[in-house]
Design an enzyme around this catalytic site. Sequence first.
Site, PDB file in Angstrom:
ATOM      1  N   TYR A  61       4.750   5.093  11.219  1.00  0.00           N
ATOM      2  CA  TYR A  61       5.039   3.665  11.405  1.00  0.00           C
ATOM      3  C   TYR A  61       5.827   3.035  10.262  1.00  0.00           C
ATOM      4  CZ  TYR A  61       0.675   3.376   8.678  1.00  0.00           C
ATOM      5  OH  TYR A  61      -0.309   3.539   7.725  1.00  0.00           O
ATOM      6  N   HIS A  77      -3.106   4.668   5.034  1.00  0.00           N
ATOM      7  CA  HIS A  77      -4.291   3.816   5.181  1.00  0.00           C
ATOM      8  C   HIS A  77      -5.529   4.519   4.617  1.00  0.00           C
ATOM      9  CE1 HIS A  77      -7.070   0.938   6.905  1.00  0.00           C
ATOM     10  NE2 HIS A  77      -7.680   1.900   7.566  1.00  0.00           N
ATOM     11  N   ARG A 125       0.862  -1.191   0.000  1.00  0.00           N
ATOM     12  CA  ARG A 125       0.000   0.000   0.000  1.00  0.00           C
ATOM     13  C   ARG A 125       0.894   1.235   0.000  1.00  0.00           C
ATOM     14  NH1 ARG A 125      -2.028   0.642   5.477  1.00  0.00           N
ATOM     15  NH2 ARG A 125      -0.550   2.359   5.594  1.00  0.00           N
TER      16      ARG A 125
END
Length: 389
Positions: free
Chosen positions: A298, A289, A285
Amino acid sequence: MSSTQQSRHDGPSGHEEDDRPGPTPAPTDARPGLLPAPAPVQLIDPSGAACAETALSRPDHATLARLYRAMAVGRRLDAQITALTRQGRLAVYPSSRGQEACQVGAALALRAQDWLFPTYRDSVAVFTRGVDPHEVLVSFRGDWHCGYDPYEHQVAPQCTPLATNTLHAVGLAHAARLRGQDTVALVLLGDGATSEGDTHEALNFAAVWKAPVVFLVQNNGYAISVPLAKQTAAPSLAHKGIGYGIPSHLVDGNDVAAVYAAVRQAVEHAAAGGGPVLIEARTYRVEAHTNADDATRYRHDDEVAYWLERDPLRRLELFLEHQGHPLDLVQISAEAEEVAASVRARSTGGVAPEPGALFEHVYADPPASLARQRADLQDELQRDEEATA
């Protein structure tokens, strides 16, 4: 009935089984094909070179060109919708940039009569199946849960709760099997969804009853911010199929040829009565998100750069060029831009909300309490209208 008496009953596979006092043990023979490959299967490597064909056959050039066009249109739409979200025209949008090979390869591998069960991140797969992008955006604007007719293109509503669509897919597939219909359900899920109980129940039920379902796990490395290493100790997510007796495969999710071939093969297997198949497609990805997420908290930029070099579109473009079948990139780009422009134009005009629509399609037979609420709202709106007249 005494312990010496025996009766017979139909088991889940449809044949008669002995009803003995103790539990009937399951077959212990190890069926071939349950174990996935030790490394993701590729048909085209990241440099665009052809890989040796093994259990999967590379699609022909015409199919590959069709796959590329759908990925290009899907990526342009994804970028356009992301821009609309940043402009405040949509409430939220989960980008699938980088996962085009999974979504396009899977959607185009389906037959017309098959069903697609997408998640909130699978808009590109829904577009590829033929659903109007403008109708897909209805839910992301918050107007309706689903803005398209699921029966028109055999596409279920996009599912936001993790893994609940796995049960929906199994239910439809099992019902189709009972009716003697030639229908396969393809359910898309992420790596995070494999940790949910619904996925376990869906895999177990599908395996026992040989429901014609294909489970495609798009392993993009993160369940929002949780990396895969903190989600599972399994060698791969494909290995999870072994415990259910489901044939499992591991493919390179950025190789659209491998994804298409694997899903197509799985659909044929399920349609022929072979039962469910689990496929893990390793991908990434690229974007956060959603627009509400800060992915820099992260993961590092060098990780993203690593995956950008493994771009699924560039990989296929190079392969076709090496094979002497170069794509008309100018024409494809113009077509993708035309589709994006249409979505942009149709998203600029605001739609006045209808408060009374809040009560529609909630119950087939509305309870008295809901009817009272609707009447109260109508009275209040009427008073407001009279006061401003």
